[in-house]
Design a protein around this motif. Structure first.
Motif, PDB file in Angstrom:
ATOM      1  N   LEU A  31     -37.669  38.763  57.203  1.00  0.00           N
ATOM      2  CA  LEU A  31     -37.836  39.423  55.903  1.00  0.00           C
ATOM      3  C   LEU A  31     -36.517  39.496  55.127  1.00  0.00           C
ATOM      4  O   LEU A  31     -35.520  39.996  55.653  1.00  0.00           O
ATOM      5  N   LEU A  32     -36.540  38.986  53.899  1.00  0.00           N
ATOM      6  CA  LEU A  32     -35.361  39.105  53.032  1.00  0.00           C
ATOM      7  C   LEU A  32     -35.573  40.315  52.134  1.00  0.00           C
ATOM      8  O   LEU A  32     -36.481  40.341  51.306  1.00  0.00           O
ATOM      9  N   VAL A  33     -34.730  41.356  52.322  1.00  0.00           N
ATOM     10  CA  VAL A  33     -34.886  42.613  51.586  1.00  0.00           C
ATOM     11  C   VAL A  33     -33.918  42.639  50.404  1.00  0.00           C
ATOM     12  O   VAL A  33     -32.708  42.567  50.572  1.00  0.00           O
ATOM     13  N   LEU A  34     -34.494  42.756  49.219  1.00  0.00           N
ATOM     14  CA  LEU A  34     -33.716  42.713  47.986  1.00  0.00           C
ATOM     15  C   LEU A  34     -33.627  44.111  47.379  1.00  0.00           C
ATOM     16  O   LEU A  34     -34.648  44.782  47.201  1.00  0.00           O
ATOM     17  N   ASP A  73     -33.241  32.013  40.978  1.00  0.00           N
ATOM     18  CA  ASP A  73     -32.844  30.777  41.670  1.00  0.00           C
ATOM     19  C   ASP A  73     -31.801  31.053  42.748  1.00  0.00           C
ATOM     20  O   ASP A  73     -31.835  30.475  43.828  1.00  0.00           O
ATOM     21  N   ARG A  74     -30.849  31.952  42.441  1.00  0.00           N
ATOM     22  CA  ARG A  74     -29.800  32.291  43.412  1.00  0.00           C
ATOM     23  C   ARG A  74     -30.421  32.898  44.673  1.00  0.00           C
ATOM     24  O   ARG A  74     -30.110  32.486  45.800  1.00  0.00           O
ATOM     25  N   ALA A  79     -32.766  32.778  50.297  1.00  0.00           N
ATOM     26  CA  ALA A  79     -33.980  32.878  51.127  1.00  0.00           C
ATOM     27  C   ALA A  79     -34.170  31.600  51.938  1.00  0.00           C
ATOM     28  O   ALA A  79     -34.496  31.658  53.131  1.00  0.00           O
ATOM     29  N   ARG A  80     -33.942  30.459  51.314  1.00  0.00           N
ATOM     30  CA  ARG A  80     -34.125  29.173  52.017  1.00  0.00           C
ATOM     31  C   ARG A  80     -33.062  28.989  53.091  1.00  0.00           C
ATOM     32  O   ARG A  80     -33.357  28.587  54.217  1.00  0.00           O
ATOM     33  N   VAL A  86     -40.673  36.044  54.202  1.00  0.00           N
ATOM     34  CA  VAL A  86     -41.270  37.117  53.401  1.00  0.00           C
ATOM     35  C   VAL A  86     -40.177  37.665  52.474  1.00  0.00           C
ATOM     36  O   VAL A  86     -39.042  37.849  52.919  1.00  0.00           O
ATOM     37  N   ILE A  87     -40.518  37.914  51.212  1.00  0.00           N
ATOM     38  CA  ILE A  87     -39.571  38.548  50.291  1.00  0.00           C
ATOM     39  C   ILE A  87     -39.985  40.012  50.133  1.00  0.00           C
ATOM     40  O   ILE A  87     -41.165  40.304  49.934  1.00  0.00           O
TER      41      ILE A  87
END
Ligand SMILES: [Zn+2]
Length: 360
Positions: A31-34, A73-74, A79-80, A86-87
């Motif tokens: 999970l990428l937590v923003l 995009d950044r 994430a990639r 998961v975002i």
């Protein structure tokens, strides 16, 4: 055709952020937590402490503050690089809209975790993009709603009360705008005509605000996540979100958009202008006096603006309101969901009369 759309799962309660990995696991393992700096400081410890499942990896990334194509995009690049599947967006409108957009372009599932209850945007399949300088760029209509909306009321109760109250102003409009669209058989944001179910949610939204709104405001002042507070967070977020998206908007939001042409109104929150727009819509419709009175009294009890003066408009009123009325009736505006033609003259009159009623 009738259509109802919604997120796949809505979860609300105290310490809901501690359940992130439990529910997020169904969507992915990385999970990428923003979150922006402020929200990161407030929630990162809680998220890390509450989500210790070794099967789930959490990567935190800082949101820089603008929901723009370049920021999207950044984050997509990060994430990639990290192999995120998961975002997760934690925070206010712009963070959440960025998370939705990153997930959309990356073809990934998204978890939306609002830390304020100031609008009904979290559940929607909509993202608003801005330029890097903060100017409106485009509406991104997404093919689907968020996979999970996770609402931690222990966090939201600590946010400024004015944000919760503004959310009630936004939610207040839902039923009255829904009623117009339902009656006129208009096509809603979701691409179809309103269902009875969406209309029932909009009605429950209004009734919940009238029942629990004032106590929820006091609860927010005292930082107590009472049952009334829980009800209003649900009304502001879930009932209003599903309601508006699956029934449609009408004059209240068009009048809100009209007011954005005036620099005086820039210091006000979305829901504060929408609340006044709701009163003006009811005047425009020539609604029953008791109904208009009920809405005005509700707004006044919460400190939502009911007069032009409270919206910051004190000089050159006539000229300014003519501008607002013209913008309200611009092509493509939701005021055209009315079953009859609404002219700028009719809107002008309704706004001035709403102001008179609000003063009384
Ligand atoms: Zn709104």
């Amino acid at each position: 055709m009738k259509i109802l759309i919604s997120p796949s799962k809505y979860i609300q309660g105290k310490n809901a952020l501690g359940e992130l990995s439990r529910y997020g696991k169904a969507l992915g393992r990385n999970l990428l937590v923003l979150a922006d700096d402020f929200v990161m400081k407030m929630t990162r410890g809680l998220i890390e402490e509450g989500n210790t499942d070794a099967a789930v990896t959490l990567t935190f990334e800082r949101f820089t503050g603008e929901c723009s194509r370049s920021e999207v995009d950044r984050i997509l690049g990060i994430a990639r690089e990290k192999g995120a599947d998961v975002i997760v967006g934690v925070g206010g409108g712009k963070t959440l809209d960025t998370a939705k957009a990153v997930a959309h372009f990356g073809k990934l599932p998204v978890v939306i975790a609002p830390t304020i209850a100031s609008t009904d945007a979290p559940t929607s399949a909509l993202s608003v993009l801005y330029t890097d300088d903060g100017v409106f760029d485009e509406y991104l209509l997404l093919p689907r709603n968020p996979d999970i909306v996770l609402v931690d009321t222990e966090i939201i109760v600590r946010a400024p009360t004015r944000l919760l109250v503004s959310g009630m102003g936004d939610a207040l409009a839902t039923y009255y705008e829904a009623r117009v669209c339902y009656g006129a058989r208009k096509t809603a944001m979701c691409g179809g005509q309103p269902t009875m179910a969406a209309m029932a949610l909009a009605t429950l939204c209004r009734d919940t605000l009238f029942k629990s709104g004032y106590l929820a405001k006091l609860s927010s002042d005292a930082n107590i996540a009472s049952e009334a507070f829980e009800e209003v967070v649900e009304a502001n977020t879930l009932l209003s979100g599903l309601g508006f998206e699956s029934t449609g908007l009408a004059a209240a939001h068009a009048i809100h958009n009209g007011f954005t042409v005036l620099k005086e109104a820039h210091g006000l929150y979305h829901g504060e202008k929408v609340a006044f727009g709701t009163i003006a819509q009811l005047v425009l419709e020539n609604a029953a006096p008791e109904e208009i009175e009920q809405v005005i009294e509700f707004c006044q009890s919460l400190g939502l603006p009911t007069t032009l003066e409270e919206l910051g408009i004190t000089e050159g009123v006539e000229e300014k309101i003519r501008e607002v009325a013209a913008a309200t009736c611009a092509e493509g505006e939701t005021i055209h969901n009315f079953p009859y033609v609404v002219t700028p003259e009719m809107v002008f009159n309704a706004i001035l009369l709403a102001d008179r009623l609000g003063q009384g």
